[in-house]
Design an enzyme around this catalytic site. Structure first.
Site, PDB file in Angstrom:
ATOM      1  N   TYR A   1     -45.797   9.046 -15.746  1.00  0.00           N
ATOM      2  CA  TYR A   1     -44.909   9.073 -14.586  1.00  0.00           C
ATOM      3  C   TYR A   1     -43.618   9.767 -15.004  1.00  0.00           C
ATOM      4  O   TYR A   1     -43.045   9.441 -16.042  1.00  0.00           O
ATOM      5  CB  TYR A   1     -44.608   7.653 -14.121  1.00  0.00           C
TER       6      TYR A   1
ATOM      7  N   ASP B   1     -40.539  13.922 -22.053  1.00  0.00           N
ATOM      8  CA  ASP B   1     -39.853  13.046 -21.090  1.00  0.00           C
ATOM      9  C   ASP B   1     -39.507  11.754 -21.836  1.00  0.00           C
ATOM     10  O   ASP B   1     -40.350  10.868 -21.969  1.00  0.00           O
ATOM     11  CB  ASP B   1     -40.751  12.775 -19.883  1.00  0.00           C
TER      12      ASP B   1
ATOM     13  N   LYS C   1     -31.909   6.001 -18.099  1.00  0.00           N
ATOM     14  CA  LYS C   1     -31.868   4.625 -18.582  1.00  0.00           C
ATOM     15  C   LYS C   1     -30.810   4.344 -19.660  1.00  0.00           C
ATOM     16  O   LYS C   1     -29.629   4.194 -19.343  1.00  0.00           O
ATOM     17  CB  LYS C   1     -33.284   4.217 -19.040  1.00  0.00           C
TER      18      LYS C   1
HETATM   19  P1  KE4 Z   1     -35.743   7.340 -12.436  1.00  0.00           P
HETATM   20  O1  KE4 Z   1     -35.685   8.429 -11.405  1.00  0.00           O
HETATM   21  O2  KE4 Z   1     -36.444   6.081 -11.906  1.00  0.00           O
HETATM   22  O3  KE4 Z   1     -34.373   7.042 -13.047  1.00  0.00           O
HETATM   23  O4  KE4 Z   1     -36.612   7.859 -13.664  1.00  0.00           O
HETATM   24  C1  KE4 Z   1     -37.914   8.330 -13.413  1.00  0.00           C
HETATM   25  C2  KE4 Z   1     -38.722   8.264 -14.699  1.00  0.00           C
HETATM   26  C3  KE4 Z   1     -38.959   9.433 -15.383  1.00  0.00           C
HETATM   27  N1  KE4 Z   1     -39.656   9.431 -16.538  1.00  0.00           N
HETATM   28  C4  KE4 Z   1     -40.135   8.278 -17.068  1.00  0.00           C
HETATM   29  C5  KE4 Z   1     -40.917   8.322 -18.343  1.00  0.00           C
HETATM   30  C6  KE4 Z   1     -39.918   7.044 -16.406  1.00  0.00           C
HETATM   31  O5  KE4 Z   1     -40.427   5.903 -16.924  1.00  0.00           O
HETATM   32  C7  KE4 Z   1     -39.195   7.032 -15.205  1.00  0.00           C
HETATM   33  C8  KE4 Z   1     -38.939   5.759 -14.416  1.00  0.00           C
HETATM   34  N2  KE4 Z   1     -39.512   4.554 -14.945  1.00  0.00           N
HETATM   35  C9  KE4 Z   1     -39.844   3.545 -13.994  1.00  0.00           C
HETATM   36  C10 KE4 Z   1     -40.519   2.394 -14.774  1.00  0.00           C
HETATM   37  N3  KE4 Z   1     -41.895   2.583 -14.869  1.00  0.00           N
HETATM   38  C11 KE4 Z   1     -38.634   3.081 -13.241  1.00  0.00           C
HETATM   39  C12 KE4 Z   1     -38.805   1.800 -12.474  1.00  0.00           C
HETATM   40  C13 KE4 Z   1     -38.843   2.060 -10.983  1.00  0.00           C
HETATM   41  O6  KE4 Z   1     -39.507   3.038 -10.542  1.00  0.00           O
HETATM   42  O7  KE4 Z   1     -38.235   1.235 -10.242  1.00  0.00           O
END
Ligand code: KE4
Length: 427
Positions: free
Chosen positions: A142, A237, A265
């Site tokens: 993801y 990523d 994060k």
């Molecule tokens: P954000 O747009 O949610 O800040 O980041 C996206 C993203 C990009 N790359 C990786 C490897 C990520 O894990 C994420 C976001 N992680 C999720 C947890 N699985 C965020 C939690 C959520 O979607 O509420």
């Protein structure tokens, strides 16, 4: 009715699904979500005053634990001078210098407001720099919710069973190619089929959105050589692994040098921050230095920078933190594996450093297909049991557990006791 239930009843009237990010709705669990009121150290407290040992840590940012006094102080201090100016500030320079100093592969970095933005911008930059269109991603990984990345994505997409997403025209994903995680041949086949068309391969150096799936030996090295051989960029990523697996992230931990890296994060210390960076010749493509456009009203926000700078500085000044965190993680997740194995619970526990995941399957979990063999119904029961015994896990099988420097041995031993009790009850 609990306060969480009452809040959720109101929320669903005015927020889609009652939440601002799908996984928070406990959709995979089938009961109303807990509304959290406050957090401190390794604990979170819900709207009904229940305390939980927190293994989400806001999905990664809280590596130092919640409400770290120095991070809080820097936020309050910065806020007194104004929340946002829409103009350049010193803190953005300090943050950029810090990231470039800590991560050797990064010579220039751009701040954005989320991991999604970081990935979307890194992909655009890779396309602009190479003049190519295709992107290779891995099933189960993801990378946020930008259109081109919503192909066989992990995390909430995987948990909700949304094969991709409505509202994404095929034109946005026709250049996104899917490969199999930990399977270099599947990547090589795509390069052979599209020898001069692939701009980049984007990978979570540790899969953490199909549950936790570490890279097999040689996998990341293989990606590095394939990208070099075919003139494509390798994008790590590191939104989850960045500043977590090691101070210089998974690239430092595994000794691989990507061309571009995305962060989120931890670099925000809990405030909305993302970033992408890499070699100067690539990043110089980004406006206003170059022709790749990307912008953001709140990018590099001074209050968010203050939080991120403080957190990164604390991490930089405590190199022993990573060794301790990774050793404790190794012990903790191995103990979980032992308990569940002895009880014949038929689980697999994947872990690396402070990241871990209990899969309810007997199959080794090495990619999206094997992760999907997990029994999400059993995970649901496990989650509910743990939650009712004061342990807050990811409310979905295809996520990760996150340890922090604030989790004490006693917190972890208490957690193991609850897992032991669960295992005995659910033999
Ligand atoms: P954000 O747009 O949610 O800040 O980041 C996206 C993203 C990009 N790359 C990786 C490897 C990520 O894990 C994420 C976001 N992680 C999720 C947890 N699985 C965020 C939690 C959520 O979607 O509420």
């Amino acid at each position: 009715m609990t306060r969480s239930e009452a809040l959720f009843t109101r929320a669903v009237e005015c927020i889609p699904g009652g939440v601002n990010s799908p996984v928070r709705a406990f959709g995979a669990i089938g009961e109303p979500p807990r509304f959290i009121e406050k957090a401190d150290g390794a604990y979170i407290y819900d709207a009904d005053g229940n305390a939980y040992i927190d293994f989400i840590g806001s999905w990664g940012p809280m590596i130092l634990g919640h409400n770290h006094p120095k991070v809080l102080e820097s936020v309050l201090e910065a806020a007194k001078s104004g929340l946002s100016f829409g103009a350049a500030t010193e803190r953005e320079v300090i943050m950029a210098e810090l990231i470039c100093q800590i991560v050797p592969s990064i010579e220039m970095v751009r701040m954005v407001n989320s991991g999604t933005e970081a990935v979307m911008s890194a992909v655009r930059t890779a396309r602009g720099y190479t003049g190519r269109n295709k992107i290779v991603k891995f099933m189960g990984c993801y990378h946020g919710h930008s259109d081109a990345m919503l192909v066989k994505a992990g995390s909430g997409v995987m948990a909700q069973g949304i094969p991709d997403s409505a509202g994404v025209p095929s034109g946005c994903t026709e250049d996104t190619l899917s490969a199999v995680y930990n399977d270099l041949e599947s990547v090589e086949a795509l390069f052979r089929a599209h020898p001069d068309e692939i701009a980049a391969v984007i990978v979570e150096p540790v899969g953490a959105n199909m549950g936790v799936v570490p890279p097999k030996k040689g996998f990341l090295e293989g990606l590095r050589s394939l990208c070099t051989e075919y003139g494509a960029l390798l994008i790590f990523d590191e939104v989850i692994t960045g500043f977590r697996l090691a101070l210089d992230g998974a690239q430092g931990y595994f000794g691989i040098r990507p061309d571009l890296t995305t962060f989120g994060k931890i670099i925000g210390g809990g405030m909305p921050v993302g970033a992408y960076g890499g070699r100067r010749e690539i990043m110089s493509m980004v406006a206003p230095a170059g022709p790749v456009y990307q912008a953001g009203t709140l990018s590099g926000n001074p209050v968010a920078m203050a939080a991120g700078i403080t957190q990164l500085t604390i991490l930089k000044e405590s190199p022993e933190l990573y060794q301790k965190l990774n050793e404790i993680g190794d012990w903790f997740y191995s103990e979980i594996e032992k308990i569940l194995e002895e009880a014949g619970a038929g689980c697999r526990v994947n872990h690396i450093g402070s990241l871990g995941c209990v899969f309810f399957t007997q199959e080794p979990v090495v990619n999206y297909a094997s992760a999907k063999t997990a029994d999400v119904g059993r995970y649901r029961e496990y989650f509910k049991y743990m939650l009712n015994h004061g342990i807050y896990l990811a409310p979905a099988q295809f996520e990760a557990m996150f340890l922090s420097a604030a989790h004490t041995k006693a917190d972890l031993e208490n957690t193991l006791d609850v897992i032991q009790a669960y295992a005995r009850k659910h033999k």
